[in-house]
Design a protein around this motif. Structure first.
Motif, PDB file in Angstrom:
ATOM      1  N   THR B  67       0.817  -1.211   0.000  1.00 36.45           N
ATOM      2  CA  THR B  67       0.000   0.000   0.000  1.00 36.45           C
ATOM      3  C   THR B  67       0.857   1.270   0.000  1.00 36.45           C
ATOM      4  O   THR B  67       0.426   2.297  -0.510  1.00 36.45           O
ATOM      5  N   GLY B  68       2.081   1.191   0.527  1.00 36.45           N
ATOM      6  CA  GLY B  68       2.913   2.385   0.634  1.00 36.45           C
ATOM      7  C   GLY B  68       3.681   2.748  -0.622  1.00 36.45           C
ATOM      8  O   GLY B  68       4.133   3.882  -0.783  1.00 36.45           O
ATOM      9  N   SER B  69       3.810   1.806  -1.550  1.00 42.22           N
ATOM     10  CA  SER B  69       4.601   2.067  -2.752  1.00 42.22           C
ATOM     11  C   SER B  69       3.928   3.104  -3.646  1.00 42.22           C
ATOM     12  O   SER B  69       2.695   3.204  -3.671  1.00 42.22           O
ATOM     13  N   PRO B  70       4.716   3.894  -4.381  1.00 42.68           N
ATOM     14  CA  PRO B  70       4.137   4.974  -5.200  1.00 42.68           C
ATOM     15  C   PRO B  70       3.416   4.461  -6.453  1.00 42.68           C
ATOM     16  O   PRO B  70       3.846   3.491  -7.069  1.00 42.68           O
ATOM     17  N   TRP B  71       2.330   5.153  -6.798  1.00 41.56           N
ATOM     18  CA  TRP B  71       1.561   4.807  -8.006  1.00 41.56           C
ATOM     19  C   TRP B  71       2.333   5.202  -9.255  1.00 41.56           C
ATOM     20  O   TRP B  71       2.965   6.245  -9.286  1.00 41.56           O
ATOM     21  N   VAL B  72       2.254   4.365 -10.291  1.00 45.52           N
ATOM     22  CA  VAL B  72       2.905   4.748 -11.546  1.00 45.52           C
ATOM     23  C   VAL B  72       1.977   4.561 -12.738  1.00 45.52           C
ATOM     24  O   VAL B  72       2.410   4.583 -13.879  1.00 45.52           O
ATOM     25  N   GLY B  73       0.698   4.335 -12.473  1.00 43.46           N
ATOM     26  CA  GLY B  73      -0.251   4.189 -13.568  1.00 43.46           C
ATOM     27  C   GLY B  73      -0.019   2.922 -14.378  1.00 43.46           C
ATOM     28  O   GLY B  73       0.232   1.860 -13.826  1.00 43.46           O
ATOM     29  N   LEU B  74      -0.079   3.048 -15.695  1.00 43.63           N
ATOM     30  CA  LEU B  74      -0.015   1.870 -16.563  1.00 43.63           C
ATOM     31  C   LEU B  74       1.398   1.581 -17.084  1.00 43.63           C
ATOM     32  O   LEU B  74       1.576   0.835 -18.041  1.00 43.63           O
ATOM     33  N   LYS B  75       2.378   2.138 -16.421  1.00 44.87           N
ATOM     34  CA  LYS B  75       3.763   1.993 -16.875  1.00 44.87           C
ATOM     35  C   LYS B  75       4.152   0.539 -17.175  1.00 44.87           C
ATOM     36  O   LYS B  75       4.685   0.234 -18.242  1.00 44.87           O
ATOM     37  N   HIS B  76       3.834  -0.345 -16.233  1.00 41.50           N
ATOM     38  CA  HIS B  76       4.268  -1.741 -16.409  1.00 41.50           C
ATOM     39  C   HIS B  76       3.530  -2.431 -17.542  1.00 41.50           C
ATOM     40  O   HIS B  76       4.093  -3.279 -18.233  1.00 41.50           O
ATOM     41  N   PHE B  77       2.255  -2.058 -17.718  1.00 40.68           N
ATOM     42  CA  PHE B  77       1.487  -2.640 -18.819  1.00 40.68           C
ATOM     43  C   PHE B  77       2.073  -2.191 -20.158  1.00 40.68           C
ATOM     44  O   PHE B  77       2.225  -2.990 -21.079  1.00 40.68           O
ATOM     45  N   GLU B  78       2.390  -0.898 -20.224  1.00 44.04           N
ATOM     46  CA  GLU B  78       2.957  -0.374 -21.476  1.00 44.04           C
ATOM     47  C   GLU B  78       4.278  -1.056 -21.781  1.00 44.04           C
ATOM     48  O   GLU B  78       4.553  -1.430 -22.926  1.00 44.04           O
ATOM     49  N   ARG B  79       5.081  -1.233 -20.733  1.00 42.50           N
ATOM     50  CA  ARG B  79       6.373  -1.890 -20.946  1.00 42.50           C
ATOM     51  C   ARG B  79       6.161  -3.309 -21.498  1.00 42.50           C
ATOM     52  O   ARG B  79       6.860  -3.750 -22.408  1.00 42.50           O
ATOM     53  N   PHE B  80       5.161  -4.001 -20.937  1.00 43.43           N
ATOM     54  CA  PHE B  80       4.885  -5.364 -21.396  1.00 43.43           C
ATOM     55  C   PHE B  80       4.385  -5.369 -22.837  1.00 43.43           C
ATOM     56  O   PHE B  80       4.867  -6.140 -23.678  1.00 43.43           O
ATOM     57  N   PHE B  81       3.443  -4.470 -23.158  1.00 43.98           N
ATOM     58  CA  PHE B  81       2.896  -4.448 -24.516  1.00 43.98           C
ATOM     59  C   PHE B  81       3.969  -4.099 -25.547  1.00 43.98           C
ATOM     60  O   PHE B  81       3.920  -4.564 -26.680  1.00 43.98           O
ATOM     61  N   ASP B  82       4.934  -3.277 -25.134  1.00 42.89           N
ATOM     62  CA  ASP B  82       5.977  -2.863 -26.070  1.00 42.89           C
ATOM     63  C   ASP B  82       7.141  -3.836 -26.131  1.00 42.89           C
ATOM     64  O   ASP B  82       8.010  -3.711 -26.992  1.00 42.89           O
ATOM     65  N   TYR B 275       6.625 -16.251 -13.916  1.00 48.38           N
ATOM     66  CA  TYR B 275       7.493 -16.930 -12.957  1.00 48.38           C
ATOM     67  C   TYR B 275       8.937 -16.453 -13.114  1.00 48.38           C
ATOM     68  O   TYR B 275       9.605 -16.118 -12.142  1.00 48.38           O
ATOM     69  N   ARG B 276       9.405 -16.395 -14.363  1.00 44.70           N
ATOM     70  CA  ARG B 276      10.804 -16.044 -14.590  1.00 44.70           C
ATOM     71  C   ARG B 276      11.110 -14.606 -14.191  1.00 44.70           C
ATOM     72  O   ARG B 276      12.075 -14.334 -13.490  1.00 44.70           O
ATOM     73  N   SER B 277      10.237 -13.692 -14.631  1.00 51.31           N
ATOM     74  CA  SER B 277      10.566 -12.287 -14.332  1.00 51.31           C
ATOM     75  C   SER B 277      10.169 -11.924 -12.908  1.00 51.31           C
ATOM     76  O   SER B 277      10.802 -11.075 -12.296  1.00 51.31           O
ATOM     77  N   GLY B 278       9.143 -12.575 -12.372  1.00 46.71           N
ATOM     78  CA  GLY B 278       8.676 -12.206 -11.039  1.00 46.71           C
ATOM     79  C   GLY B 278       9.383 -12.938  -9.920  1.00 46.71           C
ATOM     80  O   GLY B 278      10.011 -12.324  -9.069  1.00 46.71           O
ATOM     81  N   ILE B 279       9.290 -14.252  -9.899  1.00 45.65           N
ATOM     82  CA  ILE B 279       9.853 -15.013  -8.779  1.00 45.65           C
ATOM     83  C   ILE B 279      11.372 -15.101  -8.906  1.00 45.65           C
ATOM     84  O   ILE B 279      12.101 -14.855  -7.948  1.00 45.65           O
ATOM     85  N   VAL B 280      11.857 -15.433 -10.092  1.00 46.02           N
ATOM     86  CA  VAL B 280      13.302 -15.572 -10.266  1.00 46.02           C
ATOM     87  C   VAL B 280      13.951 -14.192 -10.367  1.00 46.02           C
ATOM     88  O   VAL B 280      14.952 -13.917  -9.713  1.00 46.02           O
ATOM     89  N   GLY B 281      13.364 -13.291 -11.174  1.00 38.43           N
ATOM     90  CA  GLY B 281      13.976 -11.988 -11.395  1.00 38.43           C
ATOM     91  C   GLY B 281      13.560 -10.905 -10.411  1.00 38.43           C
ATOM     92  O   GLY B 281      14.077  -9.806 -10.457  1.00 38.43           O
ATOM     93  N   ALA B 282      12.602 -11.210  -9.523  1.00 40.78           N
ATOM     94  CA  ALA B 282      12.138 -10.288  -8.493  1.00 40.78           C
ATOM     95  C   ALA B 282      11.615  -8.956  -9.038  1.00 40.78           C
ATOM     96  O   ALA B 282      11.654  -7.932  -8.362  1.00 40.78           O
ATOM     97  N   GLN B 283      11.105  -8.928 -10.278  1.00 37.91           N
ATOM     98  CA  GLN B 283      10.442  -7.716 -10.784  1.00 37.91           C
ATOM     99  C   GLN B 283       8.954  -7.841 -10.469  1.00 37.91           C
ATOM    100  O   GLN B 283       8.150  -8.127 -11.347  1.00 37.91           O
ATOM    101  N   TYR B 284       8.615  -7.615  -9.201  1.00 34.99           N
ATOM    102  CA  TYR B 284       7.266  -7.937  -8.727  1.00 34.99           C
ATOM    103  C   TYR B 284       6.175  -7.156  -9.447  1.00 34.99           C
ATOM    104  O   TYR B 284       5.182  -7.719  -9.897  1.00 34.99           O
ATOM    105  N   SER B 285       6.354  -5.838  -9.545  1.00 27.59           N
ATOM    106  CA  SER B 285       5.286  -5.027 -10.109  1.00 27.59           C
ATOM    107  C   SER B 285       5.036  -5.361 -11.571  1.00 27.59           C
ATOM    108  O   SER B 285       3.901  -5.535 -12.004  1.00 27.59           O
TER     109      SER B 285
END
Lengths: 285, 318
Positions: B67-82, B275-285
């Motif tokens: 809950t404390g982490s800062p909002w960044v909108g759709l940044k991660h979605f855009e990164r994934f789509f691109d 799994y690879r990017s989240g659990i192994v690579g720790a890019q949670y968001s």
């Protein structure tokens, strides 16, 4: 004519399903080099039990086996208690709010927060690298709650429960004394479904366990059956690998048999029950 | 009614005011006590993660919590789509899902129809016992067996290929073979188990229909086509809806175990990528965003297919 074609097709299918299973059994009691050289086709050759001996002296496998037994017993126990605790109230028409509670449960079948939030939750709860990470997040399955609820509704006469109530019998006592003793078939089905799921699970162990001594059997199996094979296929340096391949080869088949032994032994006894369970789930799902 | 005696003494107005919940709580308080732990389980392990999915719209910082982490909108979605992976993941996930639906869905129906026609009880029983058995093998064992049989050096399939003078095929590392192996090993393992539901539906068909059709001179095939198949259509529709709803939900376990560096091109699916990017690579968001994208598509498909089924036929999930 129709019958003949139907029978031939089914026989072919039977052979197709059975062949790999028979081959594994045969290979597990054959001389490993005969297996490697492709001399074993259907029946075992040069009978030997060295594969099994190696399995029983392999500490990783034995410890994994023991871990899996503990996780399965504990996990299935918790599953059964939780399933009954949810299914019985939901089976009662006079339980106000049953539709809302059912909806709360069923919605999780269709939508979930995904792997990462669940992983972070388990991490925050301090369950990483403990066996609880394999047991608590899978404490109950909605599909099984539905099956058991349906069984309670259809197979336990409501009149019996009502007359017990008139006699001043509380709900918990009705459940323990009347409902559960009449529910042994469904309990057998649930035990089978849950324990097979625990026995075969490897995903939670893969992401939550870091300590090798806590690994369940399936993770050890993965090392023996899959990772060794990947190396064999990807690396070209065959000289140094030849011996380890031979070693892995000789226990591969035996370890598959040992790993599936509990289910294989239970299967014939439980068959009529699980078909019943599937049918109850299907009709009212 | 049983508890009516004490309440008759009270003024009517009070009874009327009491809501059904309060009445049920008084009478069945122990049932509520019984179900509370299960409700707590669902809230903690299913609904809190749904709330926690907000990290997909944030930059997760461990010390700040979800809950404390800062909002960044759709940044991660855009990164994934691109990203370079996006179309590859969609292609593979959808490809496996559709392939599985096209092959894995009709076969159990066919099997059930065939088993249903067998008159000898013993043969029927044998077919059922044998075809149900592979369901109980673990995914690890199944993939292990695939590797045993398909190994380029020692696998029995390649021995046969060599026997006929062909060159051995490295099935498990060949991207072109991945989807076929995935789908057909699944058919081998699950066709019997999946046929149980259809067999149950077939036993529910009124035998009088068959009697009447026989009198009218209908052949076996005619009766299957005009009686049995319509009889199990509701079951087929329900399972089809569920299957289409999970088309992008290709299971992680088997794909992950069959995956290797060489077949990645056709075996990388959304769940293994998470799994690879989240659990192994720790890019949670970022991974949570990928997972949420997947969950939303699945849910959307389920709703749409269910809607169509309700409009076209009478059968639907809700």
């Amino acid at each position: 004519m129709f019958d003949a074609i139907n029978h031939v097709l089914l026989l072919l299918l039977l052979a197709l399903v059975l062949y790999p299973l028979v081959f594994v059994v045969s290979a597990s009691i054959s001389n490993p080099s005969a297996v490697l050289n492709g001399e074993v086709w259907l029946w075992p050759k040069d009978l030997t039990i060295t594969g099994y001996q190696k399995v029983f002296t392999n500490h990783d496998i034995l410890r994994g086996y023991l871990n899996t037994i503990v996780y399965t017993l504990l996990g299935t126990g918790i599953n059964l208690v939780m399933t009954v605790m949810a299914a019985y109230p939901l089976s009662r028409k006079d339980f106000y709010g049953r539709n809302a509670v059912t909806a709360l449960f069923v919605f999780t079948m269709f939508f979930s927060g995904g792997l990462i939030p669940a992983y972070l939750l388990v991490k925050n709860l301090g369950m990483v690298n403990t066996m609880w990470a394999l047991i608590i997040p899978n404490a109950v399955a909605i599909w099984n709650i539905i099956i058991m609820r349906t069984f309670f509704q259809q197979s336990i006469p409501i009149e019996v429960q009502e007359s017990a109530q008139m006699d001043g019998c509380g709900n918990i006592r009705i459940l323990l004394r009347i409902v559960l003793p009449l529910s042994l078939p469904i309990m057998a089905v649930m035990t089978l479904f849950y324990s097979v799921a625990h026995w075969n699970a490897f995903f939670n162990a893969l992401i939550y366990l870091t300590d090798r001594s806590k690994y369940p059997l399936q993770l050890i199996l993965r090392e023996i059956l899959i990772q060794s094979n990947m190396q064999e296929m990807i690396q070209t340096n065959e000289e140094s690998l030849a011996k380890s391949i031979m070693d892995a080869e000789s226990i591969k088949y035996a370890v598959v048999i040992i790993a599936n032994l509990p289910v294989l032994l239970l299967y014939p006894f439980l068959q009529r029950y699980f078909v019943k369970g599937m049918v109850i789930g299907a009709v009212k799902g | 009614m049983k508890h009516a005696t004490p309440s008759t003494a009270r003024p009517r107005a009070v009874t009327a005011e009491r809501s059904p919940l309060v009445k049920s709580l008084r009478k069945n308080w122990d049932l509520y006590l019984l179900i509370v732990p299960v409700i707590a389980y669902y809230i903690i392990f299913h609904y809190i993660p749904m709330y926690g999915v907000q990290i997909a719209f944030k930059d997760f910082i461990a010390s700040q919590g979800i809950t404390g982490s800062p909002w960044v909108g759709l940044k991660h979605f855009e990164r994934f789509f691109d990203s370079y992976y996006f179309w590859r993941l969609i292609k593979n996930t959808l490809g496996i899902g559709l392939y599985e639906l096209a092959v894995g869905f009709p076969i159990p129906i066919l099997l059930a129809l065939m088993i249903n026609e067998v008159r000898s009880e013993r043969f029927k029983k044998t077919v059922q016992t044998v075809t149900y058995a592979p369901h109980f093998l673990s995914v690890v064992v199944l993939v292990g067996m695939l590797m045993m049989f398909l190994s380029p050096q020692h696998g029995i399939v390649n021995l046969i290929i060599r026997l006929f003078g062909g060159d051995p095929v490295s099935f498990m590392t060949e991207p072109g073979w991945f989807k076929t192996l995935y789908v057909f090993s699944g058919v081998w393992q699950q066709m019997g188990w999946s046929s149980i539901i259809y067999l149950a539906a077939l036993t529910g068909i009124d035998p009088q229909l068959h009697e009447a059709a026989k009198v009218d001179g209908a052949s076996r095939l005619h009766r299957i086509w005009h009686i049995n198949i319509p009889g199990i259509t509701p079951t087929i529709v329900i399972l089809l809806i569920l299957n289409i709803g999970s088309i992008l939900g290709v299971g992680f376990e088997k794909v992950f175990l069959m995956q290797n560096n060489l077949n990645m091109e056709s075996s990388d699916v959304i769940s293994t990528y998470v799994y690879r990017s989240g659990i192994v690579g720790a890019q949670y968001s970022f991974s949570a965003a990928v997972g949420l994208f997947n969950a939303i598509i699945n849910f959307g498909m389920l709703v749409i297919v269910n809607f169509i089924a309700r409009k076209v036929g009478q059968t639907s999930l809700w």
